[in-house]
Design a protein around this motif. Sequence first.
Motif, PDB file in Angstrom:
ATOM      1  N   ILE B 386      17.328   5.590  -0.104  1.00 24.89           N
ATOM      2  CA  ILE B 386      17.684   6.671  -1.017  1.00 24.89           C
ATOM      3  C   ILE B 386      16.419   7.314  -1.589  1.00 24.89           C
ATOM      4  N   ALA B 555      24.821   4.399  -1.398  1.00 26.81           N
ATOM      5  CA  ALA B 555      24.896   5.846  -1.626  1.00 26.81           C
ATOM      6  C   ALA B 555      26.242   6.391  -1.175  1.00 26.81           C
ATOM      7  N   VAL B 560      22.145  15.462  -0.328  1.00 28.97           N
ATOM      8  CA  VAL B 560      21.663  15.772  -1.675  1.00 28.97           C
ATOM      9  C   VAL B 560      20.363  16.558  -1.582  1.00 28.97           C
ATOM     10  N   GLN B 568      19.627   9.809  -8.304  1.00 28.28           N
ATOM     11  CA  GLN B 568      20.615   9.320  -7.331  1.00 28.28           C
ATOM     12  C   GLN B 568      21.032   7.889  -7.654  1.00 28.28           C
ATOM     13  N   ARG B 571      23.461   8.186 -10.365  1.00 29.50           N
ATOM     14  CA  ARG B 571      24.712   8.788  -9.912  1.00 29.50           C
ATOM     15  C   ARG B 571      25.572   7.783  -9.144  1.00 29.50           C
ATOM     16  N   TYR B 572      24.903   6.942  -8.354  1.00 30.74           N
ATOM     17  CA  TYR B 572      25.633   5.997  -7.497  1.00 30.74           C
ATOM     18  C   TYR B 572      25.837   4.635  -8.161  1.00 30.74           C
TER      19      TYR B 572
END
Lengths: 589, 589
Positions: B386, B555, B560, B568, B571-572
Amino acid sequence: MHKVLDRINTLKDLKDLSRNELVQLCEEIRQQMLLRLSVTGGHVGSNLAIIETTVALHFIFDSPVDKIIFDVSHQCYTHKLLTGRKAAYTDPARFFSVSGFTDPAESEHDIFSIGHTSTAISLACGLAKGRDVKGETYNVIALVGDGALSGGEAFEGLNNAAALGSNIILIINDNNMSIAENHGGLYQNLRLLRETDGKAECNLFRALGFDYSFVRDGNNFNEIVDALEKFKDTNHPVVIHMCTVKGKGYRFAETDKENWHYMEPFDIATGKLQHESISVETYETLTAAYLANKMGTDPSIIAITAGTPKVLGFEKDLREQFPKQFVDVGIAEGHAVAMISGIAKAGGKPVFGVSSSFLQRTYDQLSSDLALNHSSAVILVFFAGIGWGSQTHMGVFDVSFAANIPNIIYLAPTCKEEYFSMLEWGLNQMEHPVIIRVPGVEAVSRDVALLSEYSYPAKYEMVEHGTTVAILALGSFFGLGERVRGQLSAEHGIHATLINPRYASALDQTMLNALPEYGHQLIVTLEDGVMDGGFGEKVARFYGTSYVKVLNFGAKKEFVNHVTAEEQYFRYHLTPEQIVSDILKEMKK
Amino acid sequence: MHKVLDRINTLKDLKDLSRNELVQLCEEIRQQMLLRLSVTGGHVGSNLAIIETTVALHFIFDSPVDKIIFDVSHQCYTHKLLTGRKAAYTDPARFFSVSGFTDPAESEHDIFSIGHTSTAISLACGLAKGRDVKGETYNVIALVGDGALSGGEAFEGLNNAAALGSNIILIINDNNMSIAENHGGLYQNLRLLRETDGKAECNLFRALGFDYSFVRDGNNFNEIVDALEKFKDTNHPVVIHMCTVKGKGYRFAETDKENWHYMEPFDIATGKLQHESISVETYETLTAAYLANKMGTDPSIIAITAGTPKVLGFEKDLREQFPKQFVDVGIAEGHAVAMISGIAKAGGKPVFGVSSSFLQRTYDQLSSDLALNHSSAVILVFFAGIGWGSQTHMGVFDVSFAANIPNIIYLAPTCKEEYFSMLEWGLNQMEHPVIIRVPGVEAVSRDVALLSEYSYPAKYEMVEHGTTVAILALGSFFGLGERVRGQLSAEHGIHATLINPRYASALDQTMLNALPEYGHQLIVTLEDGVMDGGFGEKVARFYGTSYVKVLNFGAKKEFVNHVTAEEQYFRYHLTPEQIVSDILKEMKK
């Protein structure tokens, strides 16, 4: 009785023959090959074309020390006959004992297992490089042709082979045909070279840095031998441009090259199929009829193939009817996917028809060219599922690689009504790349609940409301789900819920959340492909922290060779009886 | 203050300039671009080279009606400056407001989001085809260069563009460089054409069927304009072969073209980096040192790159030290994978180093050329996880597509000791294609239990024996697993089990079966990639019918753009705090 062929059992025998005997051998192989092909079916045109070349290769070179790689490898029949597998071509009882592709499991003379086009030059580069660093000195030969030069990997190979600086011999089998016609600028240059006996200044291969030799009649044994002898043990990269006649020596195959590329068992005298083809309604013919009808009224609809127009049902007459709206890009699947992205961006409505096994050549284009750009193209995936093709052409991986790409809507219809409903929507929407997994060959019909749109969020079809067990039967396995439900009900009094998930790429979270609430304790997924990376695993993850159990059914992650669909179903516990038994076991735990 | 640039805000302004003003504009853009690049870093060499071409394109053509596609699109800076995004290059406060690649989300002048090479010609073919069937008449222009011609998709595009029969203008930006040197026979022909002012009979583009024009000085504005004017609104496929100087106008970039292909922020006067690079031990440099050491004693070890030698840590000196054992195939990842299969079959020991995002260009070769043939090659996947790259270069999909291919052993080391243990084994075994996911950039060290072999069946490392919760922390997320375990223990008194799975492609069924027996009720998987098709879903499927719960972290399946790794993670739900919180929630259910 074949005067020469009967005496040949090893490559050593071959090398003891005189030139005249070798010429006769080629003719005997041709007659015997035709006989065998009439019984087994197979790649008639290309194998008849390449007999002299193959005999010459084995006469001049010393396999397996010298390495001969057959691109696509569907033209390897004479090679197999000459390398210890003669009985598979001469003894009717053993006609089905070898595959139609090279396979190291069969013989040390088969260097690679190959079924996709355009790979041989790159593989040969690797062999040559490995040879060089080990200080060895054998010849590396790649036989490439039948349209395979248009694939990008072939060009990447040419570009690098030319720079290798050591022995590599590429034989370009130029029969002026791939499966259908050849397409693209490359073939203009091949034509120019044919028309000038290889003497044109403008020569793609010389431009890239190859030494180049032209063989005008690639079905003339002596001419071929002369060319090969000249370059045996060469110290630099060579292209031998060999002009052959596809279907050579069999008038039906010479005349109708496209249909005789691959043929089912036939009668030699008449060229007619041995078995009347059973007239069933197939998704191919229905698709062609649907698209032709649409294309007639909407010039922005463009049907695309990468060298296999018949997969989309586009026979020659249809192709000629829509010269602008039917595009054959040649064997170049990656290009096809990028191109449909461009067509969609220009406001066109592209439909790319491709077999599951070849779709895997486009992963990067699916992701970068298509999905990242939200291009509204439609891809129809044929020959998807268990039992299509052997290890080189399996149709079980497409959901695993393509449905996990963001933005792609991967639909799995269960019948023809649903298939065309999805296709209709796919053509008319302007937001999503849509892949539709054609559910088999023979069209089936059912009383299905259609949607007016198949965008996200996914909405599954609840086909039968039941209790305790819910069966999610994806696409072509919907019928299997019906049978499992039937047996559970009839024989065990369990009235399972049956769901058509419609989508391979997404979950209907609303419905999945509701299942436990309505008393379901076991969720069963059925998918016609590998489970690793597939649909069922998404369902298992979804329920990972729930008390309901999830039981996934599908294929194991493996390459399978010469295993019938039925055997595979049995091996993977995919018969209705096995599934019912596994479900009962879980319920008793 | 720039006399001309300051007056230019729209494309309309540009068209009102005189030739002299346009020439001056190019120079002003060059100075301003250099200033901006010195602050932001970026693709210095190619953007300095293509200023005149870009200004000329927008002067002659009418974007966005005429479509200009930038291959790879890392050379789009001047294009962005001219099409409504000038402030991103002139106003320091807005220097970071646009990406380094074309992006339709930024401007209607950016037709596609592009980051991978060799796609523009195919995309342009699609636009042209869509235009034609709709009866429209605009120009479609693709600007291709910087080594991108060696990619197979570019050739598939050339082959089809030549046969298109309508307007398509390909500008081949020939700066005689890709990222490092150019490789392959193709570049011999480009050189011949350069040396003959485009007059050589042997001309790849003419051979394919293109009209062809040569621009000797592609940094001479007037020469470019003349060529473009000649072909504007052409009715047939055209190649304009444009010779540019990479790094044009900035002596450091002109001199050391490779290092100035992409540069971090620098001092214009000295060419030195603004920020001293922090000297850490990286996997790249360690890998290069390891391989160089091995190669010195074993000539059969061959390191391979597809145009990005530095990814493997092979700077110029190392490449020169091993001219036979280091192979740069150019930007042709598919070829590289087929080639390593061949090298392995010839008894060599190939190691292909590639970034995660570019590995996806090789799915078919991984499957057909490598895995199906059980070739014992090693692939090292860099920049996986990620936060690597934006939407065009994400590193989160590799496990999802590559670990689900049969026969491939996909390993995910947690530290440098384990990484080299796996690499050592991979090089010395002769049975499996092995992919190793390099765990980040900065090398980490830990007291790890190494295996003498990493074949199947998979054996996971039990790092900490605990109870109730078991954390399977894959590869680069092992450290995250340690932190989660630490917090669970320190703050909540839960002593979780911690497992290093080692394998992304297979389960250790023995260990997984034992976990419930030893009282674990919740299995947590952590993976540095998308969950769809990933490692965690395999674990979820395994436990589908068990009473233990499985909670997967990773993810989401999405592209993105301009989102930092930290954002990220948040967010995840991938921060240690979030994971601990989610675990506690599950335990309370």
